[in-house]
Each structure stands twice: as structure tokens, then as C-alpha cells.
Design an enzyme around this catalytic site. Structure first.
Site, mmCIF file in Angstrom:
data_model
loop_
_atom_site.group_PDB
_atom_site.id
_atom_site.type_symbol
_atom_site.label_atom_id
_atom_site.label_comp_id
_atom_site.label_asym_id
_atom_site.label_seq_id
_atom_site.Cartn_x
_atom_site.Cartn_y
_atom_site.Cartn_z
ATOM 1 C CD GLN A 1 -7.198 -5.257 3.396
ATOM 2 O OE1 GLN A 1 -8.350 -5.640 3.559
ATOM 3 N NE2 GLN A 1 -6.879 -3.975 3.267
ATOM 4 C CE LYS B 1 -8.065 -0.475 5.455
ATOM 5 N NZ LYS B 1 -6.816 -0.464 4.711
ATOM 6 C CB CYS C 1 -3.549 3.042 -1.696
ATOM 7 S SG CYS C 1 -4.787 4.271 -1.339
ATOM 8 C CG HIS D 1 -1.914 0.941 1.418
ATOM 9 N ND1 HIS D 1 -1.691 2.266 1.717
ATOM 10 C CD2 HIS D 1 -3.255 0.797 1.318
ATOM 11 C CE1 HIS D 1 -2.866 2.886 1.792
ATOM 12 N NE2 HIS D 1 -3.829 2.020 1.557
ATOM 13 C CG ASP E 1 0.417 -2.386 6.227
ATOM 14 O OD1 ASP E 1 -0.601 -2.606 6.905
ATOM 15 O OD2 ASP E 1 0.403 -1.682 5.193
HETATM 16 C C1 LIG Z 1 -5.864 0.341 4.627
HETATM 17 C C2 LIG Z 1 -4.444 -0.026 4.533
HETATM 18 C C3 LIG Z 1 -3.437 0.862 4.945
HETATM 19 C C4 LIG Z 1 -3.731 2.255 5.429
HETATM 20 O O1 LIG Z 1 -4.500 2.247 6.582
HETATM 21 P P1 LIG Z 1 -5.037 3.644 7.185
HETATM 22 O O2 LIG Z 1 -6.084 3.201 8.144
HETATM 23 O O3 LIG Z 1 -5.587 4.420 6.026
HETATM 24 O O4 LIG Z 1 -3.881 4.309 7.819
HETATM 25 C C5 LIG Z 1 -2.138 0.433 4.870
HETATM 26 N N1 LIG Z 1 -1.822 -0.788 4.430
HETATM 27 C C6 LIG Z 1 -2.754 -1.673 4.021
HETATM 28 C C7 LIG Z 1 -2.336 -3.022 3.564
HETATM 29 C C8 LIG Z 1 -4.089 -1.314 4.060
HETATM 30 O O5 LIG Z 1 -5.021 -2.180 3.657
#
Ligand SMILES: *Cc1c(COP(=O)(O)O)cnc(C)c1O
Length: 404
Positions: free
Chosen positions: A201, A224, A362, A121, A198
Site C-alpha cells: 500500500q 497497485k 481483508c 492485511h 509489507d
Molecule cells: C493489496 C495488499 C496486499 C495483498 O497484495 P496482493 O497483490 O493481493 O498479493 C497485502 N498487503 C497490503 C497492505 C495490501 O494493500
């Protein structure tokens, strides 16, 4: 296994209509919907004990502080962190990544290297590019293959004694690929590099164990995971959080302030300058309780079933191509219809009450790899159903007829 009708009753938004049609919400990878248990928690906070935390002697402040710290404890247990103070509240995944990138800017040197993946992302790319610009360090990229998987043999070749940090997502938001993070972490540690995962997701679908993974940093967003927007967490190993300098200066993060010198507060407060999203943090705890009440094993099994069903149905549509065909993936399907722009498909689906995402999600480097401007992305949650998938299939066929 849970009763899907009962689950759906927890989500007030699922009974609304869009353009006269029942809402079919398939944009869960962008943000999840909120169950009434979490909405009630937010209402209770503002109705009963809204107050600033940590500094007040009065009753409301104590109640708010207790609830906020209780949520931190819930989150610690959920991720199996060793200490509660290893959980830093942030405004979300993006904030957590920037906090760590800022911290590393004080010790990276020009011949250091940091490694990112082709599946990231933008929020896990841009902060590191900024870090490289500041420090002169070099950014290396783990390539991907046609199935949307990382090429592990290339990753091993990138690792060296120059590698200081590796950062990849646990699950790709654009393709749904589950990355082999345990292996990635183990290999990075062999050359002495730290790893940030990260998990934005992944956390709606699986429950990560940060101690078992031996990960150095793990970031996630509440919105999320059935929680509110504007709050998330950074997990960091205690030793790393003690090593990194504070990100922002302000109230709450200090031990003592004079004009000559300020000393910083202990963890976790060192990284929590200013009044935090108190209600959001408390509601994040409620969201995690809600998800664990259903159980991640059940969620995973149910969503995998939805994914298999939808994949079969979509592949039956002539001219439809799915991007991201890894054997290890979660309930995200990115696709295109031959000769039709994804935006046009999304617009027609919206007319039918079906919410999908269109565009680059993104993750422009992934789209560049496939040489496409973007995809249509349908992402499923445990509150979705097969009959909603049937509606999507019908909608896609309709769009195909109208647009070709
Ligand atoms: C949604 C997402 C982000 C960003 O998350 P925010 O809540 O907008 O800070 C970063 N990495 C992944 C894999 C995502 O799905």
C-alpha cells in the site's frame, strides 16, 4: 507539479462511463489503473518479442531476457537495493510473504516468537499463523489505538531475545495509516530479530529506500503501482536470501539436477522456479519508470492535498464517521454513515458511476477493534481530482437521503 489534465489522458479507462455517468475511480487501494505507457509496453512484448527467457539462444529469447533483466535493474534502483540479485520477482505481495514464511519454517523453534501488528492485511497474518502451527512458535500482536495507529510502547514490551521476526505493513490498506517502520526496524534489530515490511500500500505513494531503512525483507505488488496484476517483488538482503531455502522446486531455479541430489541456482534464480510472468515483469519496470517520470514528491504533495480536501468535505456530512485519523496517513478514507450498512452506500455510489470498496478490506481485526462489520473506503490516486471528490460528496448525501 504536474498537469492533471495531461496525466488523466495517459489513462484510457478514466474516460469511460459507468451507468451513464463519468467513471470516478476511488478504489485505488485495491488496484490502480494502468497508463497507456504500460499498456503499450504489454502490447509491444506480445507483438514483437514474446519468448521464454534465460534458456534460449535465439534472438527473441535474448530480447525478452534482456528486457526482463533490465526491469529488475530498474526495480533495484527504484528501491535502492545494493544488488540486482536481491530483487526476486514474485506473483505479488502475498507470494512474497509466503516465500519468506516458508523459509523461516525451517529454522523457527517452539519457544521462538514472531510479531505482527493489529493493522495487517490478511495476507500478512495468515501465512504467519500457518508458520506458527507448523513450528510451535508464538504469534504476538502490536495493538492499535482509536486513531488507527500502532501503540509503540506496547511493541517495545513485546520484543525480547525470543523474537525472531517482525512483520508489519508500511501503510495500512484499510485506514491509510503510515506506520513508523524505521523505528520498528531499528528496535527489532536491537534484539536480533529480522523485519519484513509489507509495502503493497505504500509503494504507490512513496519511494522506499531499503538500504536506508536497513530492512531485511520488503514486498510489493505491481498492480497497485500502475502495473499489471500477477507480478510483484520480494526484496531481501543478500545474506538472508542465501540463508533461506528455496520456496518452490522446478526449472530455472537449479544449478544441476540428478536423482541423487540437486544443487540450486544462484540468486535471484533460486527463488524463481518455472517460467515467470515475463511480460508482467517488463511492464512493472515500465510502470516504475512512469511513476518516477511524474515524481514521487509531486505525487505525494498532490495526493495529500486531495486527502485534506476530501477529509474536510466528508466531515461536513452529518452522521459520517471517519475511521483512521492518524496524523501520518495517505489518501485512504474509511468511513461509515450512521445507521446505514456500508454495502448499501457502495451500491448507490456505483449507480452514480463512483467506484469505492465496501467491507472489511481483508483486515478483519481492524473492523473487530472498532466493532463494525466494515467500512466504505474511498482511496485516491494522483490521477483523481477535487471535482471527483465533489461528486463523491454529492453521492454520499444522496445515499443518505435514500437510505435513512
Ligand atoms: C493489496 C495488499 C496486499 C495483498 O497484495 P496482493 O497483490 O493481493 O498479493 C497485502 N498487503 C497490503 C497492505 C495490501 O494493500
Amino acid at each position: 507539479m504536474f498537469n492533471i489534465e495531461d496525466i488523466r489522458k495517459d489513462f484510457p479507462i478514466l474516460s469511460r462511463k459507468v451507468n451513464g455517468k463519468p467513471l470516478v475511480y476511488f478504489d485505488n487501494a485495491a488496484t490502480s489503473q494502468t497508463p497507456k505507457q504500460v499498456i503499450d509496453c504489454i502490447v509491444a512484448y506480445y507483438s514483437n518479442y514474446n519468448a521464454n527467457i534465460h534458456r534460449g539462444v535465439h534472438r527473441l529469447s535474448q530480447e525478452a531476457t534482456d528486457a526482463y533483466e533490465h526491469a529488475r535493474k530498474t526495480i533495484q534502483r527504484h528501491f535502492n537495493a545494493k544488488y540486482t540479485h536481491e530483487i526476486i520477482f514474485t506473483s505479488g505481495t502475498t507470494h512474497g510473504i509466503n516465500l519468506v514464511a516458508h523459509g523461516f519454517s525451517s529454522f523457527l523453534k517452539p519457544d521462538d516468537e514472531i510479531i505482527v501488528s493489529a493493522l495487517e492485511h490478511h495476507s500478512n497474518i495468515v501465512p504467519w499463523q500457518m508458520l506458527c502451527e507448523q513450528t510451535g512458535a508464538t504469534l504476538k500482536v502490536i495493538p492499535m489505538n482509536e486513531d488507527g495507529e500502532l501503540v509503540m510502547s506496547e511493541y517495545i514490551k513485546l520484543l525480547s531475545s525470543h523474537t525472531k521476526l517482525v512483520f508489519v505493513n508500511h501503510i495500512s490498506n484499510a485506514l491509510g495509516t503510515i506506520n513508523p517502520i524505521a523505528h520498528i526496524i531499528e528496535q527489532a534489530h536491537q534484539v536480533g530479530a529480522a523485519v519484513l515490511i509489507d509495502g503493497a500500500q505504500a509503494c504507490p505513494h512513496i519511494r522506499p529506500d531499503v538500504q536506508e531503512l536497513d530492512v531485511d525483507f520488503y514486498v510489493a505488488s505491481a498492480h497497485k503501482m500502475c502495473g499489471p496484476t500477477g507480478v510483484g517483488i520480494l526484496y531481501g538482503k543478500e545474506s538472508w536470501l542465501n540463508t533461506l531455502p528455496p520456496y518452490q522446486g522446478g526449472g530455472e531455479m537449479i544449478a544441476e539436477v540428478t536423482f541423487e541430489k540437486t544443487t540450486y541456482a544462484d540468486l535471484p534464480h533460486k527463488f524463481e522456479a518455472g517460467t515467470p510472468n515475463i511480460c508482467g515483469g517488463i511492464a512493472f519496470g515500465a510502470a516504475i519508470d512512469y511513476l518516477n517520470g511524474i515524481g514521487f514528491k509531486s505525487i505525494e504533495a498532490y495526493e495529500n492535498d486531495l486527502l485534506d480536501y476530501a477529509t474536510q468535505k466528508l466531515l461536513d456530512i452529518k452522521g459520517l464517521k471517519i475511521y483512521g485519523t492518524s496524523k501520518h496517513k495517505t489518501s485512504v478514507i474509511s468511513f461509515n454513515l450512521e445507521g446505514i450498512h456500508p454495502y448499501d452506500v457502495g451500491t448507490i455510489l456505483d449507480k452514480l458511476g463512483i467506484a469505492v470498496r465496501t467491507g472489511h478490506h481483508c483486515a478483519q481485526p481492524i473492523m473487530d477493534y472498532y466493532k463494525i462489520p466494515g467500512t466504505v473506503r474511498a482511496s485516491f490516486a494522483f490521477y483523481n481530482t477535487k471535482s471527483e471528490i465533489d461528486a463523491l460528496v454529492e453521492g454520499i448525501k444522496k445515499a443518505q437521503t435514500m437510505l435513512s
